[in-house]
Design a protein around this motif. Structure first.
Motif, PDB file in Angstrom:
ATOM      1  N   VAL A   1      10.294  17.909  12.921  1.00 23.02           N
ATOM      2  CA  VAL A   1      11.663  18.342  13.200  1.00 23.02           C
ATOM      3  C   VAL A   1      12.648  17.568  12.331  1.00 23.02           C
ATOM      4  CG1 VAL A   1      12.073  16.796  15.175  1.00 23.02           C
ATOM      5  CG2 VAL A   1      13.250  19.027  15.046  1.00 23.02           C
TER       6      VAL A   1
ATOM      7  N   GLN B   1      18.736  23.682  14.056  1.00 19.18           N
ATOM      8  CA  GLN B   1      19.149  22.451  14.726  1.00 19.18           C
ATOM      9  C   GLN B   1      20.629  22.521  15.106  1.00 19.18           C
ATOM     10  OE1 GLN B   1      17.854  20.045  11.390  1.00 19.18           O
ATOM     11  NE2 GLN B   1      16.315  19.030  12.669  1.00 19.18           N
TER      12      GLN B   1
ATOM     13  N   ARG C   1       5.310  18.875   8.327  1.00 18.65           N
ATOM     14  CA  ARG C   1       6.778  18.909   8.387  1.00 18.65           C
ATOM     15  C   ARG C   1       7.175  18.778   9.848  1.00 18.65           C
ATOM     16  NH1 ARG C   1      10.651  23.792   6.182  1.00 18.65           N
ATOM     17  NH2 ARG C   1      12.595  22.603   6.144  1.00 18.65           N
TER      18      ARG C   1
ATOM     19  N   TYR D   1       4.894  21.461  11.847  1.00 16.80           N
ATOM     20  CA  TYR D   1       4.216  22.337  10.891  1.00 16.80           C
ATOM     21  C   TYR D   1       3.067  21.576  10.247  1.00 16.80           C
ATOM     22  CZ  TYR D   1       8.083  25.782  10.590  1.00 16.80           C
ATOM     23  OH  TYR D   1       9.017  26.752  10.833  1.00 16.80           O
TER      24      TYR D   1
ATOM     25  N   VAL E   1      11.297  23.607  16.165  1.00 22.45           N
ATOM     26  CA  VAL E   1      10.282  23.913  15.143  1.00 22.45           C
ATOM     27  C   VAL E   1       9.727  25.317  15.372  1.00 22.45           C
ATOM     28  CG1 VAL E   1       7.994  23.302  14.241  1.00 22.45           C
ATOM     29  CG2 VAL E   1       9.693  21.510  14.662  1.00 22.45           C
TER      30      VAL E   1
ATOM     31  N   ASN F   1       7.163  15.663   5.377  1.00 22.89           N
ATOM     32  CA  ASN F   1       8.555  16.028   5.086  1.00 22.89           C
ATOM     33  C   ASN F   1       8.878  15.897   3.603  1.00 22.89           C
ATOM     34  OD1 ASN F   1       8.916  16.531   7.821  1.00 22.89           O
ATOM     35  ND2 ASN F   1       9.561  14.439   8.232  1.00 22.89           N
TER      36      ASN F   1
ATOM     37  N   HIS G   1      12.404  27.888  14.534  1.00 23.95           N
ATOM     38  CA  HIS G   1      12.571  27.888  13.078  1.00 23.95           C
ATOM     39  C   HIS G   1      11.488  28.755  12.444  1.00 23.95           C
ATOM     40  CE1 HIS G   1      11.988  26.230   8.999  1.00 23.95           C
ATOM     41  NE2 HIS G   1      13.293  26.090   9.008  1.00 23.95           N
ATOM     42  N   ASP G   2      10.261  28.570  12.891  1.00 25.09           N
ATOM     43  CA  ASP G   2       9.153  29.369  12.365  1.00 25.09           C
ATOM     44  C   ASP G   2       9.367  30.851  12.656  1.00 25.09           C
ATOM     45  OD1 ASP G   2       6.385  29.624  11.212  1.00 25.09           O
ATOM     46  OD2 ASP G   2       6.025  30.425  13.219  1.00 25.09           O
TER      47      ASP G   2
ATOM     48  N   GLU H   1      11.884  32.366  10.310  1.00 26.66           N
ATOM     49  CA  GLU H   1      11.345  32.419   8.945  1.00 26.66           C
ATOM     50  C   GLU H   1      10.468  33.662   8.785  1.00 26.66           C
ATOM     51  OE1 GLU H   1      11.789  30.320   6.127  1.00 26.66           O
ATOM     52  OE2 GLU H   1      13.496  29.760   7.381  1.00 26.66           O
TER      53      GLU H   1
ATOM     54  N   LEU I   1      13.259  19.207   8.897  1.00 31.46           N
ATOM     55  CA  LEU I   1      13.999  20.464   8.774  1.00 31.46           C
ATOM     56  C   LEU I   1      15.392  20.226   8.198  1.00 31.46           C
ATOM     57  CD1 LEU I   1      13.118  22.300  12.115  1.00 31.46           C
ATOM     58  CD2 LEU I   1      12.007  22.516   9.889  1.00 31.46           C
TER      59      LEU I   1
ATOM     60  N   ASP J   1      19.508  21.566   9.789  1.00 31.79           N
ATOM     61  CA  ASP J   1      19.027  22.923   9.576  1.00 31.79           C
ATOM     62  C   ASP J   1      19.841  23.852  10.487  1.00 31.79           C
ATOM     63  OD1 ASP J   1      16.590  24.761   8.715  1.00 31.79           O
ATOM     64  OD2 ASP J   1      16.921  25.087  10.861  1.00 31.79           O
TER      65      ASP J   1
END
Length: 157
Positions: free
Chosen positions: A75, A88, A73, A51, A108, A8, A111-112, A115, A78, A85
Motif C-alpha cells: 500500500v 488512497q 508492491r 501485489y 490494494v 515498491n 486499486h486492482d 486497474e 501506491l 494514489d
C-alpha cells in the motif's frame, strides 16, 4: 536464507529469513513497511493484501522465500512520494478510514479492481472486496471511495 526481490520499485535484500517466515512478517518487521496489517494470519480478512508480481495476495499466506526474484508492491508503494494514489486519496476524502486496520488491504484490492475494470458496478465492487473484512463500518463509505476513485481515473484518461 537471503531473499532478494523488488519492493515498491526498489531492489531489496533480506538476510537470515527463516523457512516458515511469511512475506507479511518480512515486510512489516524486517523492512519497516507497516502498511499491510497482521490480523487473522489465515488469509480470511484481507488486511495484509499486497501485489505479488501484479496480483493481489494475502501476504500472511505467502512464504517470504517465495518472493525471491519477484516484485512486491505494498500500500505504501501506491503513492508517488508524498502524493497519494487516487484510491488512497478517495478513501481519505470519503471518510472510508475508521480504525484503519482493514484499510490497506481494501485500498490494494480496490486499486486492482479499477486497474482491471475502470467503471465497476456496485455489484462488481462488492464482489472484488468480498475477501476484505471491516469490523467498523457498513461499507458504504468504502463503496463511495471506490466509486470516486474510478470516476477520477476515468476523467484523467
Amino acid at each position: 536464507m537471503r531473499v532478494s526481490f523488488e519492493v515498491n520499485g526498489a531492489s531489496e535484500h533480506v538476510d537470515d529469513v527463516w523457512e516458515g517466515e511469511s512475506l507479511l512478517y518480512m515486510l512489516r518487521e524486517r523492512m519497516g513497511l507497516p502498511g499491510s496489517k497482521n490480523a487473522c494470519e489465515q488469509g480470511e480478512c484481507g488486511s495484509c493484501t499486497v501485489y505479488l508480481d501484479g496480483t493481489p495476495v494475502c501476504s500472511c499466506l505467502v512464504a517470504a522465500g517465495q518472493a525471491h526474484g519477484r516484485s512486491v508492491r505494498t500500500v505504501e508503494g501506491l503513492a508517488e512520494g508524498e502524493k497519494l494514489d487516487p484510491m488512497q486519496q478517495a478513501f481519505v476524502e470519503a471518510g472510508a478510514v475508521q480504525c484503519g486496520f482493514c484499510t490497506p488491504g481494501l485500498i490494494v484490492q480496490a486499486h486492482d479492481l479499477i486497474e482491471r475494470n475502470p467503471d465497476p458496478s456496485d455489484a462488481e465492487i462488492r464482489e472484488a472486496l468480498a475477501g476484505n473484512l471491516c469490523r467498523c463500518t457498513g461499507y458504504e463509505k468504502i463503496l463511495d471511495a471506490v466509486r470516486a476513485a474510478a470516476t477520477r481515473k476515468a476523467a484523467a484518461e
